[in-house]
Design an enzyme around this catalytic site. Sequence first.
Site, PDB file in Angstrom:
ATOM      1  N   SER A   1      14.252   5.765 -13.136  1.00 18.50           N
ATOM      2  CA  SER A   1      13.219   6.554 -13.812  1.00 18.50           C
ATOM      3  C   SER A   1      13.180   7.977 -13.268  1.00 18.50           C
ATOM      4  CB  SER A   1      11.873   5.864 -13.628  1.00 18.50           C
ATOM      5  OG  SER A   1      10.829   6.729 -13.887  1.00 18.50           O
ATOM      6  N   SER A   2      13.198   8.115 -11.936  1.00 18.91           N
ATOM      7  CA  SER A   2      13.120   9.455 -11.343  1.00 18.91           C
ATOM      8  C   SER A   2      14.337  10.280 -11.685  1.00 18.91           C
ATOM      9  CB  SER A   2      13.004   9.352  -9.819  1.00 18.91           C
ATOM     10  OG  SER A   2      11.793   8.784  -9.478  1.00 18.91           O
TER      11      SER A   2
ATOM     12  N   LYS B   1       3.361  30.408   2.858  1.00 16.13           N
ATOM     13  CA  LYS B   1       2.556  30.037   1.698  1.00 16.13           C
ATOM     14  C   LYS B   1       1.067  30.081   2.043  1.00 16.13           C
ATOM     15  CE  LYS B   1       4.051  27.409  -1.453  1.00 16.13           C
ATOM     16  NZ  LYS B   1       4.713  28.382  -2.292  1.00 16.13           N
TER      17      LYS B   1
ATOM     18  N   HIS C   1      14.296  13.579  12.149  1.00 16.63           N
ATOM     19  CA  HIS C   1      13.137  13.439  13.017  1.00 16.63           C
ATOM     20  C   HIS C   1      12.403  12.119  12.790  1.00 16.63           C
ATOM     21  CE1 HIS C   1      10.981  15.811   9.683  1.00 16.63           C
ATOM     22  NE2 HIS C   1      10.634  14.552   9.569  1.00 16.63           N
ATOM     23  N   HIS C   2      12.755  11.418  11.721  1.00 12.27           N
ATOM     24  CA  HIS C   2      12.170  10.080  11.547  1.00 12.27           C
ATOM     25  C   HIS C   2      12.884   9.057  12.422  1.00 12.27           C
ATOM     26  CE1 HIS C   2       9.659  11.098   8.070  1.00 12.27           C
ATOM     27  NE2 HIS C   2      10.619  11.935   7.770  1.00 12.27           N
TER      28      HIS C   2
ATOM     29  N   ARG D   1       0.581   1.384  14.728  1.00 10.83           N
ATOM     30  CA  ARG D   1       0.516   1.091  13.294  1.00 10.83           C
ATOM     31  C   ARG D   1       1.335  -0.162  13.010  1.00 10.83           C
ATOM     32  NH1 ARG D   1       5.031   5.199  10.780  1.00 10.83           N
ATOM     33  NH2 ARG D   1       4.412   4.347   8.799  1.00 10.83           N
TER      34      ARG D   1
ATOM     35  N   ASP E   1       8.294  21.206 -26.519  1.00 12.29           N
ATOM     36  CA  ASP E   1       8.279  19.890 -25.878  1.00 12.29           C
ATOM     37  C   ASP E   1       9.287  19.962 -24.740  1.00 12.29           C
ATOM     38  OD1 ASP E   1       8.099  17.184 -25.236  1.00 12.29           O
ATOM     39  OD2 ASP E   1       7.798  16.627 -27.326  1.00 12.29           O
TER      40      ASP E   1
ATOM     41  N   GLU F   1      11.608  13.299  -0.219  1.00 11.83           N
ATOM     42  CA  GLU F   1      10.587  12.649  -1.048  1.00 11.83           C
ATOM     43  C   GLU F   1       9.170  13.059  -0.646  1.00 11.83           C
ATOM     44  OE1 GLU F   1      10.395  10.746  -3.651  1.00 11.83           O
ATOM     45  OE2 GLU F   1       8.348  10.026  -3.459  1.00 11.83           O
TER      46      GLU F   1
ATOM     47  N   HIS G   1       0.843  -1.194   0.000  1.00 15.19           N
ATOM     48  CA  HIS G   1       0.000   0.000   0.000  1.00 15.19           C
ATOM     49  C   HIS G   1       0.881   1.248   0.000  1.00 15.19           C
ATOM     50  CE1 HIS G   1      -3.089   2.891   1.023  1.00 15.19           C
ATOM     51  NE2 HIS G   1      -2.406   3.237   2.097  1.00 15.19           N
TER      52      HIS G   1
ATOM     53  N   SER H   1      -1.505  27.169  -5.894  1.00 14.79           N
ATOM     54  CA  SER H   1      -1.197  28.574  -6.187  1.00 14.79           C
ATOM     55  C   SER H   1      -1.859  29.001  -7.481  1.00 14.79           C
ATOM     56  CB  SER H   1       0.319  28.772  -6.296  1.00 14.79           C
ATOM     57  OG  SER H   1       0.965  28.337  -5.140  1.00 14.79           O
TER      58      SER H   1
ATOM     59  N   TRP I   1       7.187   0.214   3.686  1.00 16.25           N
ATOM     60  CA  TRP I   1       7.760   0.937   2.537  1.00 16.25           C
ATOM     61  C   TRP I   1       9.138   1.479   2.873  1.00 16.25           C
ATOM     62  CZ3 TRP I   1       8.721   6.232   1.197  1.00 16.25           C
ATOM     63  CH2 TRP I   1       8.500   7.150   2.214  1.00 16.25           C
TER      64      TRP I   1
ATOM     65  N   HIS J   1      12.775  11.946   3.422  1.00 16.97           N
ATOM     66  CA  HIS J   1      12.110  13.170   3.814  1.00 16.97           C
ATOM     67  C   HIS J   1      11.952  14.147   2.673  1.00 16.97           C
ATOM     68  CE1 HIS J   1       9.882  15.320   6.673  1.00 16.97           C
ATOM     69  NE2 HIS J   1      10.363  16.401   6.111  1.00 16.97           N
TER      70      HIS J   1
ATOM     71  N   TYR K   1       8.321  15.784   0.649  1.00 19.11           N
ATOM     72  CA  TYR K   1       8.118  17.150   0.153  1.00 19.11           C
ATOM     73  C   TYR K   1       7.976  17.153  -1.354  1.00 19.11           C
ATOM     74  CZ  TYR K   1       9.277  18.878   4.789  1.00 19.11           C
ATOM     75  OH  TYR K   1       9.266  19.125   6.122  1.00 19.11           O
TER      76      TYR K   1
ATOM     77  N   THR L   1       6.168  27.139   5.091  1.00 15.35           N
ATOM     78  CA  THR L   1       4.826  26.621   4.817  1.00 15.35           C
ATOM     79  C   THR L   1       3.771  27.615   5.273  1.00 15.35           C
ATOM     80  OG1 THR L   1       5.838  24.539   5.443  1.00 15.35           O
ATOM     81  CG2 THR L   1       3.533  24.490   4.895  1.00 15.35           C
TER      82      THR L   1
END
Lengths: 778, 344
Positions: free
Chosen positions: A373-374, A535, A506-507, A654, A309, A459, A280, A472, A344, A457, A461, A532
Amino acid sequence: MRISRKKRLLIGLVLVISMLAMPSAQSLPGGISGVQESGCNCHGAVPSDSVAGSIEGLPDSYNYSEVYNLTLSFEGGPSQPGNVNQGGFHLWASEGELSILDATTQLYNANEVGHTEAGNDQTSWDVIWTAPATDRNVEFVLHVNSVNGNADGAGGGTSGDMWSKVSVSLGGPIEILEAADPFVVLGVLILVTFSLLVITLAYVFYRKDPDSFDWDNFSPWLADWLTTTDHKKIGTLYFVAGLFFLGVGGIMAMIIRIQLSVPGNDFLTQDQYNQFFTLHGTTMIFLAAMPMINGFANWMIPLQLGAADLALPRINAMSFWLQPFAALLIFTGVFSGHGADTGWTGYAPYSVSEATHSGTTMWAAGQILLVASSTLTGINFLTTMAVMRAPGMGWMQMPLFSWSILVANVMLFLSIPAFGVGLIQVYLDRVIGTAFYDIAAGGDPLLWSHLFWYFGHPEVYVVIVPSFGIISEVIATSSRRSVFGYRSMVYALAGIGVVAFIVYGHHMFTSGMSPTLRFVTMLTTMLVAVPTGIKIFNWLMTMHGGSLVYRTHTLWALGFLVTFTLGGISGMFFPSIAMDTHLHESYFVVAHFHYVLVGGTVFGFFAGIYYWWPKATGKMLSEKLGVLHFLTAFVSYNALFWPMHRLGVWGMTRRHHTYFVTTEEALGSLPMEAAGWNMFITVSGFIFFFSNFILVFNMIVTSIRGQDAPDDPWGGWSFEWMTSSPPPAHTQYKLSDGTWGLPTLEDANEHIANEPGVMGRWFQRLMVSDEESEGASN
Amino acid sequence: MSAGFAAFLFTLAAAFEWGDFIGWTEVPLILASLGVVFFGLLIWWRQDWSYGVDGKDSKHLWEPKSAGSPFQNIDIRKVALWMFLMSEMMVFTSLFSTYMRYRFGIPNCMTVFESGEWVEGTAVTCFEPAAHLIASSWFHIAPGAINTFALIISSFTIVQALRYAKMKDIEEDVRKRKVMRYLGTTWVLAILFLTLKMIEWFIGFPTPGPLTDLNHGHSEIASLYAEGYTINADSYQHYAYDTMYHDGKDIPKDSALYTMLQEGTHPGGQMMANIQVSATTFYVTTGTHGAHVLGGIIGLTYMTLKAARGGYTPDNAVSIEYFGLYWHFVDLVWVLVFPFFYLY
């Protein structure tokens, strides 16, 4: 030419199918069916017909909790009265409890019983079976050995012995349907979804021209989609893939929610649950969110920059086509029950241990392809934005969506190699036995956490920042004004991009990381709230100064503001080390990141879909259905994730496949209300899941008989609204003098062209123009 | 063109799948997968093969240029290549940080040996830099040293190839010859690099005649594999970890082992070390670099063949320039790998 193309397709198809089939076939013998067989210590290689085993004393259907005396015996084979040994047995019962009567038998566990040394000299044994207390279908499997007694002493020769197997099944007082294997459910659902996709594909083609509906016309059309390098078509492909996997990930989420709807549920086993939450997470982040971001970016970046293009169209096609194959790899092994079960995050050392399923190797391999790919995508977008902006468009005139993709790709690009290297290390550890994370050899599992979260992390974002860009655009257009504080918006985005790299610790607050580093990342994480917040306030000010038009995309943007702010506030609990230690691995965390990932990212995507759909397809979406979608989804979404905060505070963890409720204060148990809330969450989850089909329905219905869209239905100002809806295959824009071509900034009606700034001029001095250098060598 | 291209993408990705999940025993399938990748590359190259030969297509030769600041008038593909090198830099950064984590996080084998806190027959987990073995003799370091110079020279030859390909005022066949020879030299040097690496890792080489004396009386240099420096080495023995070897000579006077030797309380014999992590970092980092060289060789093979039919003219010399950028990067990485893994 056409024949060879067909053949190529066919070969590709065969490759794909065999790829899917092979790992399943390989893992089956030791897989699902293995439980009953593992107890048989059978003499001889093949079962023999001359041996006949039997189970006596079984009723046709059992009574609840009744005790039955079973007599197990066999006839035939080489066994003779007077032999030293005569035979042995092993009995497995899927339900109920087995127990023993005398010293000739022994109990392995509640489901397995066998003979002892003393029971070797007979051909019949007595055991006791206690029936289960509920309705079950019960399977008995009996293995018997007929022994010729040439074993002089224990464990001696078994030559000439024979064995056979007997299976009996019986039901309770009421015949019940056998519960389906959740993997089969998942498989069937995915298959059905895929078939629907194929049928839709065929239908879309049929609708194009009902008269030419045959293979000769279809194959070039299909080949065109498979081989396209057009950014718009690849964007569409990304979208189809992204939505498909959003559905797959959603199905998994629903299966997980069924399991969690009541305490102590056994719809999923622990093992299956592990695989479902792993896939998931992986599916939603890497196969749904990322492709959809790339879909938006592919479609809109060249249009917003006024380019024809992307810079590297072939590389673009390559980055897309790596994804389906990566997806196949990631899902490999799931249907035989051997999918990845590491979460994950794939934490070492579990991810490199023998205890994990073999699917974990495939998972790592698939992720490596996604990293490739990325990386290619990153090269492509960064280059495009650096070099293909319309003449006159400086960095500070780029639309905010382009800026957000730029920032997201810089983050992704600089962080994902670390993840790739970590994955290669895990992959090599698993495949060829290197020792990166082998603790016995001095390997350090924390290294994986560092490499992973250094990527992980940024990622998260990466998946939220494009939504900022979409919001926006949407809010500015809907407020009928330019966005408030454009420069501060850009600096806030860039600030998020910079801070993203120094907060990842922080993880790992509970992982035993150095206290100094913990303190530093605590401060930097709190710092994230500043850009943040800027924004959010800029968006509010944009609406304050404009006159808001309530379209569906506007509603989604407003919904985004609410849910994302809530998610952001719950996120502010975690930087505090003490709070984090308490809330770590609880449903509070689940609630938080679903609030930002669904309420932030996915709501942003929905806003983007409703906003740009007319541009991309030339058809207006139905506003009525759109509002219905928004209302049902927004309400059910909040009902789904808000109660999880409370469950988390109560201590629900979890990644655990079930939970228990008590009326007493007990460690590891939840109060009685938790059961009700979980059921509520499950029901809301299903409503949320099905509400999204309104969007799919909307897309299908309006593409058949929707209104045609004008070039600029919402009154947007950026370049993409200057071309026709849908844009022509070779993108052309309607310029301010009425002709068609590639625009310069003067053609747009919002910004003014200007010179590069101080840094820009300084940087430009370092560049030697390729035209000049070529001229010099002439 | 696009059909072939899609087949390329399709098969390349498919091939990666196959190569990935089969495992090492199923060599034929891996070869098949590599074949599919190669087939894709061939389709790609077929389109480029006649491009620019004999002045054909010269009016179609078009290199898109950047429009905006700060890359005004820079080739788009060049910018893209620099972006790519940026991510490559992060790849090697990650590998190096892994290496440093373990190099400084696990006690060094020599330190452990000198502390005397080991028992013969029981392996201790410690970090054994490959350099300890490689830098112990001039012969052992020779392949790495030659490789360093081979790569540096190849960086020079690729620039020469570019220079002649760009020269407009020379004869067509002179340019063709020069470009082909310089690209060929680069190719040979790259092959030499990988060959020497294989010799160093797996084969070893003899040191006959007068060389034997120079090599401390040994008639051959064993490969790293033969020395037992492998990823599953859980009981590795280095000759320097032998108390007999050190008996009285070149052991620091302030080390614990020296005191023990004086008192006669030292553990006797050889120390065994579990060096799996050290070998892993060594082989994977240098191996990743080797894979980049291999990728370069595949590209160079094609370019040399194309140059042999005069495929590079001032109009499309940029191909060589782009390859050169990559090749310089590979060279630069080696310049870092060499001191980190071979010298210290």
